[in-house]
Design a protein around this motif. Structure first.
Motif, mmCIF file in Angstrom:
data_model
loop_
_atom_site.group_PDB
_atom_site.id
_atom_site.type_symbol
_atom_site.label_atom_id
_atom_site.label_comp_id
_atom_site.label_asym_id
_atom_site.label_seq_id
_atom_site.Cartn_x
_atom_site.Cartn_y
_atom_site.Cartn_z
ATOM 1 N N ASP A 3 25.580 132.540 -70.427
ATOM 2 C CA ASP A 3 26.067 131.882 -69.214
ATOM 3 C C ASP A 3 27.049 130.793 -69.557
ATOM 4 N N LYS A 4 28.091 130.721 -68.780
ATOM 5 C CA LYS A 4 29.056 129.632 -68.997
ATOM 6 C C LYS A 4 28.487 128.349 -68.409
ATOM 7 N N ARG A 5 28.568 127.274 -69.205
ATOM 8 C CA ARG A 5 28.116 126.004 -68.682
ATOM 9 C C ARG A 5 29.300 125.059 -68.543
ATOM 10 N N ARG A 6 29.103 124.005 -67.769
ATOM 11 C CA ARG A 6 30.168 123.012 -67.585
ATOM 12 C C ARG A 6 29.589 121.641 -67.944
ATOM 13 N N ILE A 7 29.931 121.193 -69.140
ATOM 14 C CA ILE A 7 29.284 119.995 -69.676
ATOM 15 C C ILE A 7 30.278 118.851 -69.826
ATOM 16 N N GLY A 8 29.858 117.672 -69.443
ATOM 17 C CA GLY A 8 30.659 116.458 -69.653
ATOM 18 C C GLY A 8 30.065 115.643 -70.790
ATOM 19 N N VAL A 9 30.931 115.185 -71.700
ATOM 20 C CA VAL A 9 30.468 114.410 -72.848
ATOM 21 C C VAL A 9 31.145 113.041 -72.847
ATOM 22 N N TYR A 10 30.351 111.988 -72.925
ATOM 23 C CA TYR A 10 30.880 110.619 -72.927
ATOM 24 C C TYR A 10 30.440 109.923 -74.202
ATOM 25 N N VAL A 11 31.403 109.495 -74.988
ATOM 26 C CA VAL A 11 31.086 108.839 -76.256
ATOM 27 C C VAL A 11 31.408 107.353 -76.107
ATOM 28 N N CYS A 12 30.385 106.540 -76.276
ATOM 29 C CA CYS A 12 30.482 105.119 -75.940
ATOM 30 C C CYS A 12 30.867 104.260 -77.150
ATOM 31 N N HIS A 13 31.715 103.261 -76.924
ATOM 32 C CA HIS A 13 32.034 102.281 -77.962
ATOM 33 C C HIS A 13 30.908 101.272 -78.132
ATOM 34 N N CYS A 14 30.188 101.049 -77.046
ATOM 35 C CA CYS A 14 29.230 99.940 -76.973
ATOM 36 C C CYS A 14 29.928 98.652 -77.402
#
Ligand SMILES: Cc1cc2nc3c(=O)[nH]c(=O)nc-3n(C[C@H](O)[C@H](O)[C@H](O)COP(=O)(O)OP(=O)(O)OC[C@H]3O[C@@H](n4cnc5c(N)ncnc54)[C@H](O)[C@@H]3O)c2cc1C
Ligand SMILES: Cc1cc2nc3c(=O)[nH]c(=O)nc-3n(C[C@H](O)[C@H](O)[C@H](O)COP(=O)(O)OP(=O)(O)OC[C@H]3O[C@@H](n4cnc5c(N)ncnc54)[C@H](O)[C@@H]3O)c2cc1C
Ligand code: SF4
Ligand code: SF4
Lengths: 577, 446
Positions: free
Chosen positions: A3-14
């Motif tokens: 199945d195709k998924r739709r994922i968002g990825v957020y990489v934080c600096h903190c």
């Protein structure tokens, strides 16, 4: 994975906490073209309101069905980002938090290249797990507005009243024929000199006035099933009868026992050597003068810490290492009562540390003014009790006087005995609540969750949790009332859905899983004529100990399936290109 | 021919060996925090340089110093900071090269003193960029001839005018930078009216003011600190990430705790025991053993009140770790050499009367006092009844804990008595049950 998924990825600096040691832009670039990743961004503070809003907008606009935030520890912000997902109408269980701070940047401050490589792998593992998530729903349980209170000492009775005054029904189970526990035995009690018996009479009167309290005496809890908010319990009442009830919460208030010295311990067994409870009863009953063996008592020696603060040197099996908290205050208070009866009695207190803490200090001072003499002995040199010419003598090295040995002749020697946990094995087994190293029931956390146990909906209070004075016992029982009332008055509880799930095709009911579950969350059921295991959702903690015990590999934890874990391991093991 | 520090720029590689040597020679410490008098740096990516005091002939620092604390040493030619420094910091502003500094760790002005004539920086410079060599001696003016820019009074006045703009000058840059829009300069105090059926007062305690125990010298001797300060010095986020004593930033290696400071003491008017100080002192002692493994720690006590769940075990653990427990009330504390302190105590257990022990840091385990503001929180003439010690009175503490003299008002935590955190939390839980019950009954009766 098809199945195709739709994922968002957020990489934080903190704000540098991560980005000073991990090249967060490189991490983002490394995963931006990974399978199913629709959005990948670097953010300065993922937890800030502005970024939360940005993530919500992204989820809605791009119709994301999976979210990964690579930031700090889930302890800090898992709930934050689950709420973000929820606000964007994304199932919160399709969110994965990657700990890029505590488990990467902060631990690898000296090697940015390797830290970045590890960061990439961690984020990839998070994406891999997210790809296999499914929407899960919390388990919602309607609560029964009724509480079971076990034990009708001062703690149990007071809890019952408070619950009733909140409009909740209460069942109180007391195993003795009379209520009141130890307090009922006492006359004057510190610090207010109110009679213990009066306090209990008053509470019992109040209990009787409340229709929503049902009191069972000579009764015991013998079975507990169900789960938080909805326990089904069985009580054995008089003459072998049982009563079945449904309650939403349980408050344990089973109290303590007084330490029973062994034969010969500080002369215990000799005529004139008594424990503090025995002595207190003598003092409470005497009027005019204090007599023993038909003689007026002239000299009393108290030996403190009997049965408490015992050394770990191997002489005593399972020593009580703890301090019993109440006994210093109770002893000096009793000594004051003695002086009020007969001011000419000499009282010698052989103590280790005088623990009349807080305002009780004043009682210590008062006792000193009333002909009590305080003699400190070292932990290493305990007093010795002997009989000489038919009279009792205590020998002690007076630490306050450079360790000089002194002898005190006494008509009565009072062993200031501590509190010990009550023997309540069958109850403990029914409730399945843990006991601590000291043998008392154990809270989850002394500061954060002091009346809660690992069994949701079962609370501990009073001296069943550890030594306490009367006021402290009541305070803790009211605290337990707060917790159980808050649970029940809301009307429902939501439980996390990370629980075990049985594949009934694979299961052959061998019973191994039932044996391994510490929470009693697995039962046998018949499913289409086949015997299989089933999970009781509200009891399962998702601990997963059943999984390796299943020979058929028929159990999985929702949200952490084998497939998910394997995909994470694969992602972690794969070289970063 | 006097020697000079001569610097050759194209040899410097910014290795910072000079800084480390300087730190070590002056403070026995290698960290940057010890503020070296010589500073190596790189600017514009490839220019390596060392900045060190020029010992100017007509030195602006000397001129500006109102107390004449900067004195040229005729033997070396270096201008040295002497004890008459009042820390006005004028010199740091006056130096055109930025070579004289205020060191916040050691609380003093630091500048190059040529190490008394044998500069360590030059000795360790691996590329010989810094050398200590002869050159024609400059024409050094005598200190007496220096005309002062400020009088001492003017300097003190100027120093006090400082607005601490290094902290915040309200330039507003942070407002622009904060992505969460969390900073506002235009917030105004607001009065909000809330109608409530019940109030829980949880205004806590006041700390004993250690100055009042005059014979312990708090405020007079820098290395006598309170446990509140020590809590900060042992916390995971402690300043400079190390535990040090105030007078000279040295890592203490012989620390004393004085229990019952301001408690169980009628001379300062508090007969009560504060309940928490024995345990927090033992906690701090254990933490210190972690951060300063070689330090000796002594706890002077009257009784160790380890009465809570697990506390006796915690106390025994501290003993096993090697904390010394000495039963004895401390009579007075007096200064001895090097900022160290002499603790005079009555040796109760040893029976040998007054004794004396030297320590390099003394922690006063100060007690808890009532916060009497709580009594007058309610404006319309309703004063909360106090107990004999000015805590808010719980009118029926045994079976109605947290209830006060005003209907519907409950107390939680240290407002009504000294309590540690676990006891405060339980008490707060009871107050919540009481308030909820009160409101439920109030609504039912309507
Ligand atoms: C000698 C002495 C003097 C004291 N003096 C003072 C004083 O002056 N002031 C003060 O503040 N405190 C004093 N205390 C402490 C005080 O007695 C306790 O704090 C108080 O009794 C604790 O109440 P509780 O309800 O927690 O426990 P308990 O009094 O032990 O009551 C527990 C109840 O639970 C019941 N129970 C136990 N197991 C079960 C079961 N499985 N099923 C059903 N019921 C069960 C018991 O029968 C009992 O009725 C004194 C204690 C002693 C020993
Ligand atoms: C040095 C030291 C170390 C300690 N270490 C430990 C430890 O390790 N473990 C432990 O268990 N305990 C420790 N304690 C004890 C612990 O600090 C207390 O138990 C705890 O702080 C009590 O909490 P509280 O809420 O009752 O009071 P407080 O912490 O005093 O909180 C009261 C709050 O009310 C606010 N307030 C006051 N007046 C008003 C008003 N009029 N209007 C609005 N707000 C007001 C105050 O600003 C404050 O925020 C330590 C204490 C000290 C002094
Ligand atoms: S309260 Fe006092 S007598 Fe009781 S165990 Fe503790 S120190 Fe000993
Ligand atoms: S808790 Fe310990 S240090 Fe604090 S006042 Fe009481 S006895 Fe003294």
């Amino acid at each position: 994975m098809s199945d195709k998924r739709r994922i968002g990825v957020y990489v934080c600096h903190c704000g540098g906490n991560i980005s000073d040691y991990v090249d967060v832009e490189q991490v983002r670039d490394a995963v931006k073209d990974d399978q199913d990743v629709i959005i990948s961004k670097n953010v300065m503070f993922a937890c800030s309101d502005a970024t939360q809003q940005e993530i919500i907008e992204d989820i809605e606009r791009e119709k994301l069905d999976g979210l990964v935030v690579a930031s700090c520890s889930p302890t800090l912000h898992l709930q934050t980002f689950k709420a973000v997902a929820q606000r964007a109408n994304l199932n919160p269980y399709q969110y994965t938090q990657v700990n890029l701070r505590e488990q990467c940047s902060w631990t690898h401050r000296n090697n940015m290249e390797s830290a970045t490589e590890k960061g990439i792998k961690l984020v990839r593992a998070g994406i891999a797990r997210t790809r296999l998530t499914e929407p899960l729903t919390n388990i919602r349980i309607e609560t029964k507005p009724r509480t079971l209170v076990i034990g009708a000492g001062v703690a149990g009775l007071r809890a019952a009243l408070a619950l009733a005054d909140l409009g909740l029904a209460v069942f109180v189970v007391e195993k003795e024929s009379e209520v009141g526990g130890w307090t009922k035995k006492w006359g004057k009690m510190f610090p207010n000199n109110r009679l213990g018996n009066d306090t209990i009479e008053y509470l019992l009167e109040q209990v009787k006035q409340r229709e929503n309290i049902t009191l069972f005496t000579d009764a015991e809890l013998i079975e507990k099933g169900g789960n938080v908010g909805d326990f089904s319990i069985k009580i054995r009442v008089k003459e072998g009868e049982t009563v079945s009830l449904d309650v939403g919460a349980i408050i344990v208030a089973t109290g303590f026992d007084s330490y029973e010295p062994f034969d010969g311990e500080y002369g215990y067994g000799l005529n004139g050597v008594v424990t503090l409870p025995q002595f207190k009863e003598m003092v409470d009953k005497s009027n005019g003068s204090l007599n023993f063996n038909d003689h007026q008592v002239k000299n009393i020696a108290y030996i403190y810490c009997v049965g408490s603060r015992q050394p770990e040197d191997g002489e005593i099996e399972n020593p009580n290492l703890y301090c019993s908290r109440y006994c210093c205050s109770a002893a000096v208070h009793t000594a004051s009562c003695v002086a009020d009866i007969d001011p000419n009695i000499n009282q010698y207190h052989l103590y280790r540390d005088m623990r009349t803490y807080g305002k009780y200090e004043v009682m210590f001072e008062n006792a000193g003014k009333k002909k009590s003499l305080f003699i400190r002995f070292d932990d290493e040199s305990s007093p010795e009790v002997e009989v000489s010419n038919g009279a009792l003598i205590v020998k002690v090295n007076d630490a306050l006087d450079g360790g000089e040995e002194i002898e005190i002749g006494a008509d009565l020697i009072v062993l200031v005995t501590g509190m010990v946990p009550r023997e309540n094995e069958s109850l403990t087994n029914v409730l399945k609540i843990p006991i601590g190293l000291d043998g008392f029931y154990n809270e989850i956390h002394p500061k954060l969750r002091p009346v809660e146990t690992v069994v949701d909906g079962v609370f501990i209070s009073g001296t069943s949790q550890g030594p306490k004075t009367l006021a402290e016992s009541v305070t803790s029982s009211l605290s337990a009332v707060s917790k159980s009332a808050a649970l029940l008055m809301k009307g429902y509880v939501d439980l996390e859905p990370f629980i075990a799930e049985v594949d009934t095709d694979k299961c052959v009911w061998c019973g191994e899983c039932e044996k391994s579950c510490p929470y009693g969350a697995i039962e046998k059921v018949v499913c289409d004529t086949k015997e299989v295991a089933t999970i009781i959702p509200a009891l399962c903690k998702g601990g997963g100990v059943c999984i390796p015990d299943c020979p058929e590999d028929a159990i999985e934890i929702k949200g952490y399936t084998d497939q998910q874990i394997r995909s994470m391991i694969d992602a972690l093991a794969k070289e970063v290109a | 021919m006097a020697k000079q520090l001569i610097f050759t720029p194209n040899r410097c590689v910014d290795c910072k060996n000079c800084e480390m040597a300087c730190s070590f020679v002056h403070t026995r410490d290698f960290t940057k925090l010890a503020m070296p008098r010589v500073q190596a740096f790189t600017f514009k990516e490839d220019i390596k340089a060392v900045s060190v005091c020029q010992q100017c002939e007509d030195a602006p620092c000397q001129k500006v110093c109102p107390t004449g604390a900067l004195v040229r040493n005729p033997a070396t030619g270096a201008i040295e900071r002497t004890d008459s420094c009042i820390l006005c910091k004028s010199c740091t502003l006056a130096c055109p090269y930025g070579n004289i500094h205020f060191d916040p760790v050691y609380d003093e002005i630091v500048k190059c003193d040529f190490c008394g004539g044998d500069p360590a920086c030059a000795k360790v410079c691996p590329t010989r960029a810094l050398v200590w060599a002869e050159e024609p001696a400059p024409d050094i003016k005598q200190d007496a001839e220096i005309e002062r820019v400020f009088t001492e009074e003017e300097a003190r006045y100027s120093a006090n005018r400082c607005l601490d703009c290094a902290d915040c000058s309200e330039c507003g840059e942070c407002v622009k930078a904060c992505p969460a829009d969390a900073i506002h300069f235009d917030m105004q105090p607001e009065e909000i009216k809330i109608e409530a059926n019940s109030v829980i007062v949880s205004t806590g305690f006041k700390l004993f003011d250690a100055h009042l125990k005059t014979n312990y010298g708090y405020g007079k001797y820098p290395n006598v600190v309170t446990a509140m300060q020590m809590d900060r010095l042992v916390s995971p986020t402690k300043p400079y990430n190390r535990t040090m004593r105030p007078s000279d930033g040295k890592a203490p290696d012989n620390i004393a705790f004085v229990l019952c400071t301001g408690s169980r003491d009628c001379t300062i008017g508090n007969p009560l025991c504060s309940r928490v100080c024995c345990m927090y002192s033992i906690k701090q002692a254990q933490l210190l053993m972690g951060s300063l493994p070689l330090a000796d720690i002594t706890i002077y006590y009257i009784d160790i009140r380890a009465f809570g769940k697990g506390y006796e075990e915690f106390y025994q653990q501290a003993k096993e770790m090697g904390v010394y427990f000495v039963k004895g009330r401390v009579a007075k504390i007096e200064p001895v050499e090097d900022g160290n302190l002499s603790v005079f105590y009555e040796d109760i257990d040893g029976g040998s009367g007054q004794q004396q022990m030297e320590h390099d840091l003394v922690v006063l385990s100060i007690g808890l006092l009532p916060n009497m503001d709580a009594l007058n929180l309610f404006k319309n003439g309703d004063r909360l009844e106090a107990d004999a010690y000015s805590y808010v009175k719980e009118i029926n503490e045994d079976i109605e804990p947290t209830r006060t003299s005003i209907d519907g008002v409950f107390v939680a935590g240290t407002t009504s008595a000294a309590r540690d955190i676990p006891d405060s939390i339980l008490h707060a839980g009871a107050a919540a049950a009481q308030a909820a019950g009160y409101i439920h009954q109030l609504k039912a009766s309507r």
